[in-house]
Design a protein around this motif. Sequence first.
Motif, PDB file in Angstrom:
ATOM      1  N   ALA A   1       0.855  -1.269   0.255  1.00 18.76           N
ATOM      2  CA  ALA A   1       0.146  -0.080   0.033  1.00 18.76           C
ATOM      3  C   ALA A   1       0.817   1.196   0.026  1.00 18.76           C
ATOM      4  CB  ALA A   1      -1.066   0.096   1.218  1.00 18.76           C
ATOM      5  N   ALA A   2       2.019   1.051   0.646  1.00 14.84           N
ATOM      6  CA  ALA A   2       2.803   2.437   0.703  1.00 14.84           C
ATOM      7  C   ALA A   2       3.360   2.653  -0.592  1.00 14.84           C
ATOM      8  CB  ALA A   2       4.217   2.243   1.611  1.00 14.84           C
ATOM      9  N   GLY A   3       3.661   1.488  -1.569  1.00 14.02           N
ATOM     10  CA  GLY A   3       4.180   1.706  -2.815  1.00 14.02           C
ATOM     11  C   GLY A   3       2.971   2.187  -3.608  1.00 14.02           C
ATOM     12  N   GLN A   4       1.817   1.588  -3.262  1.00 15.85           N
ATOM     13  CA  GLN A   4       0.579   2.066  -4.177  1.00 15.85           C
ATOM     14  C   GLN A   4       0.344   3.192  -4.168  1.00 15.85           C
ATOM     15  OE1 GLN A   4      -0.893  -0.609  -6.364  1.00 15.85           O
ATOM     16  NE2 GLN A   4      -1.413   1.450  -7.187  1.00 15.85           N
ATOM     17  N   ALA A   5       0.612   3.867  -2.935  1.00 19.91           N
ATOM     18  CA  ALA A   5       0.269   5.211  -2.671  1.00 19.91           C
ATOM     19  C   ALA A   5       0.943   6.089  -3.508  1.00 19.91           C
ATOM     20  CB  ALA A   5       0.263   5.839  -1.041  1.00 19.91           C
ATOM     21  N   VAL A   6       2.266   5.810  -3.694  1.00 15.47           N
ATOM     22  CA  VAL A   6       3.384   6.892  -4.472  1.00 15.47           C
ATOM     23  C   VAL A   6       2.699   6.591  -6.006  1.00 15.47           C
ATOM     24  CG1 VAL A   6       5.529   6.917  -5.285  1.00 15.47           C
ATOM     25  CG2 VAL A   6       5.115   6.134  -2.889  1.00 15.47           C
ATOM     26  N   VAL A   7       2.433   5.439  -6.678  1.00 20.42           N
ATOM     27  CA  VAL A   7       2.174   5.205  -7.917  1.00 20.42           C
ATOM     28  C   VAL A   7       0.694   6.087  -8.086  1.00 20.42           C
ATOM     29  CG1 VAL A   7       1.148   3.719  -9.508  1.00 20.42           C
ATOM     30  CG2 VAL A   7       2.979   3.029  -8.211  1.00 20.42           C
ATOM     31  N   ASP A   8      -0.179   6.118  -7.113  1.00 23.47           N
ATOM     32  CA  ASP A   8      -1.533   6.871  -7.330  1.00 23.47           C
ATOM     33  C   ASP A   8      -1.227   8.117  -7.108  1.00 23.47           C
ATOM     34  OD1 ASP A   8      -2.565   4.323  -7.384  1.00 23.47           O
ATOM     35  OD2 ASP A   8      -3.401   4.373  -5.135  1.00 23.47           O
ATOM     36  N   ALA A   9      -0.304   8.846  -6.335  1.00 27.67           N
ATOM     37  CA  ALA A   9      -0.122  10.324  -6.283  1.00 27.67           C
ATOM     38  C   ALA A   9       0.505  10.712  -7.630  1.00 27.67           C
ATOM     39  CB  ALA A   9       0.893  10.338  -5.063  1.00 27.67           C
TER      40      ALA A   9
END
Length: 216
Positions: free
Chosen positions: A103-111
Amino acid sequence: MGGFLPPGGIFMDRKLRRWELALMLGAALALVLGAWLGGEQRALAGRVVRLHVIANSDSARDQALKLAVRDGVLSRAEALYPPEATLDQARAALADHLDELAAAGQAVVDAQGGTDRVTAQLTRCWFPTKTYDGFALPAGEYEALRVVIGDGRGQNWWCVAYPPLCLGAASETIEDAAQAGQFTSGQAKLVTGDSGPYVLKFKGMELLGRLEGLFS
């Protein structure tokens, strides 16, 4: 007459025998060194959890996103266990929080407006010889926190999650890890090269492993 060997032929025959002996000795030494380094690598792998972040592709955008995802995952991982944690504690912390790390990595992608999915797993991976700032790790199988972005077809980023040699403010040196009992003094010397130019030998072991893989 058929069995007669001229003096020059005797000299060449002896020269060839010396070359054959040298080659045999060289091969034997390579096998002994390979076996020793293989044992050292397995012992070292039993004390390490690597970090393996794989980009979606080799495009400039995906490679830059890989590094941003790396930073996001490392930031979260750094909060999961203290620098003085044992291997079992670090492994358990990572295994219990894989969804959070993804989720931490996904948050970066989404941002950044991306659509790639980020996954994280604790698994065993084969790594080539890798040189870092101040130390090197030999090729071989290691347990790893493996973070994949999208299709995972791009270049990888490697480091070490335990001991926390890549975790921002919680990072430590090989010497720190040895003093904490995370590496033996011999392993610390092996990976820092204090006991000799091991990176070249690591590369030789890597080549030997690849050849063995081809023949098997």
